[in-house]
Write an enzyme that holds these catalytic residues in place. Structure first.
Site, short mmCIF file in Angstrom:
data_model
loop_
_atom_site.label_atom_id
_atom_site.label_comp_id
_atom_site.label_asym_id
_atom_site.label_seq_id
_atom_site.Cartn_x
_atom_site.Cartn_y
_atom_site.Cartn_z
CB THR A 220 -0.92 0.04 1.24
OG1 THR A 220 -1.82 1.14 1.13
CG2 THR A 220 -0.15 0.22 2.55
CE LYS A 223 -2.48 -0.52 6.00
NZ LYS A 223 -3.68 0.12 6.53
N1 PMP Z 1 -3.65 -5.64 3.51
C1 PMP Z 1 -3.58 -5.49 4.83
C2 PMP Z 1 -2.83 -6.52 5.63
C3 PMP Z 1 -4.19 -4.40 5.47
O1 PMP Z 1 -4.12 -4.27 6.80
C4 PMP Z 1 -4.88 -3.45 4.69
C5 PMP Z 1 -5.58 -2.21 5.28
N2 PMP Z 1 -5.57 -2.01 6.56
C6 PMP Z 1 -4.93 -3.65 3.31
C7 PMP Z 1 -4.31 -4.73 2.75
C8 PMP Z 1 -5.64 -2.65 2.44
O2 PMP Z 1 -4.81 -1.57 2.18
P1 PMP Z 1 -5.42 -0.10 1.89
O3 PMP Z 1 -5.72 0.51 3.21
O4 PMP Z 1 -4.37 0.58 1.11
O5 PMP Z 1 -6.67 -0.34 1.08
#
Ligand code: PMP
Length: 379
Positions: A220, A223
């Site tokens: 992502t 974060k």
């Molecule tokens: N994979 C994991 C392990 C996550 O914790 C998250 C979101 N918290 C995502 C994918 C999704 O990512 P995004 O917030 O960029 O949609």
């Protein structure tokens, strides 16, 4: 409602009655504070002036700018892969890539860690492919599953670098060994690890020296990178196949160029600078130590995530509410279904910008609230 402006991890908080105060955020996934980094902000301002607010279309129909192309180059380079593809979120990248793999690999078996994120679970479910779940981080169980599958069938093992709720790492080396032994592809979600671990922030596989053995890395930009968006990176032929068939890529307006510009600046900075990662690791170690010393039930986590067990949903919410109301501390309660019932918790994400005074205030407040609610302390 948060009205964030500068000085992260503090923010203006506007209550439903309109009153305002300054709070300290303890549950942000902007782990390194890059969402406020001057280089990131400057790059976004410049891009805004240059290309305007939005992408104006899907990637294939007028929505590709030089920022998208440049960002994909940066990401492929970060993970030592041939190519990368960006999506509007990490959620979309997992969901659409995993569901599309079943189209590209007919008769595939998707093998998934039991604690994989919902975006992977949904992608696997929607693929319609046969799925098998192995117990969390249990490589012996994974091997049993691999042994039970017809060797001629394509297989994909999907797992994470850092599991976000317990803060433990995926065993990348053992999984790569098994994948090679049984002819499976590997798919790692490095969402909580990108920017945080490994040389240049390439993630847990980078740290473990297994990156070249992983077929598809997903991450992502929302974060540690500090903006938003998601991506995969892999061999060019895999990326081309996903680009050609994944509906979540083809039929969605592409990321705003300003987002791409911010992400590029953030990734470039984090490739060169260890200061944020080191500051974050030091803050996490210090907070874990302080919580432990005061007898609070911190879950042993080797990563940057610091979960404190409450074990009951009403108290978990009550502690979170009181922290905000009486101590100006914001941490969201993590209740079912995000975690199993009976393991409700507060999940702290200390960063390089949290000060000693903030930590002392947090630990003091938790101690008072633990006493007030007669909550279980560490054994
Ligand atoms: N994979 C994991 C392990 C996550 O914790 C998250 C979101 N918290 C995502 C994918 C999704 O990512 P995004 O917030 O960029 O949609």
């Amino acid at each position: 409602m948060l009205r964030k402006r500068g000085n992260f991890p503090t923010a203006d908080f506007v209550a439903p009655d309109g009153s305002r105060k300054t709070i300290t955020i303890w549950c942000s996934n902007d782990y390194l504070g890059m969402g406020q980094h001057p280089k990131v902000l400057q790059a976004m301002h410049t891009a805004l002036e240059e290309v305007g607010a939005g992408a104006g279309g899907t990637r294939n129909i007028s929505g590709t700018t030089h920022y998208h192309v440049e960002l994909e180059r940066e990401l492929a380079d970060l993970h030592g892969k041939e190519a990368a593809l960006t999506f509007t979120s990490g959620y979309v990248s997992n969901d659409t890539t995993l569901s599309t793999l079943a189209k590209i690999l007919p008769n595939v078996v998707l093998i998934s860690d039991a604690l994989n994120h919902n975006s992977m679970i949904e992608g696997i479910r929607r693929s319609g492919a046969e799925k098998k779940i192995f117990r969390h981080n249990d490589v012996a169980h994974l091997e049993e599953i691999l042994q039970s599958i017809d060797p001629s069938r394509p297989k994909v093992i999907a797992f994470e670098g850092v599991y976000s709720m317990d803060g433990d790492f995926g065993p990348t080396e053992a999984i790569c060994d098994l994948a090679e032994k049984y002819g499976a592809l590997t798919y790692i979600d490095e969402v909580h690890a990108v920017g945080m671990y490994g040389p240049r922030g390439s993630g847990v596989a980078g740290r473990d020296g297994t990156m070249s053995r992983i077929d598809i890395v997903e991450g992502t930009l929302g974060k540690a990178i500090g903006v938003m968006g998601g991506y995969i990176t892999a061999k060019a032929e895999i990326v081309d196949a996903i680009r050609s068939y994944a509906p979540g890529f083809i039929f969605s307006t592409s990321l705003a160029p300003v987002i791409c510009a911010g992400a590029i600046a953030s990734i470039r900075h984090l490739k060169e600078s260890d200061a944020e990662r080191e500051g974050q690791q030091a803050a996490a170690a210090k907070l874990k130590r302080m919580l432990k010393e005061s007898g609070l039930p911190v879950i042993e986590s080797p990563s940057h995530i610091v979960p404190v067990m409450v074990g009951e949903p009403t108290c978990c919410k009550a502690v979170s509410d009181a922290l905000l109301r009486d101590y100006d501390i914001y941490v969201q309660p993590i209740n079912y279904p995000t975690v199993p019932r009976g393991t409700e918790r507060l999940r702290f994400t200390p960063g390089p910008l949290h000060t000693d005074a903030m930590m002392q205030k947090l630990v003091g407040a938790l101690n008072e609230l633990w006493k007030y609610h007669a909550l279980r302390r560490a054994a």
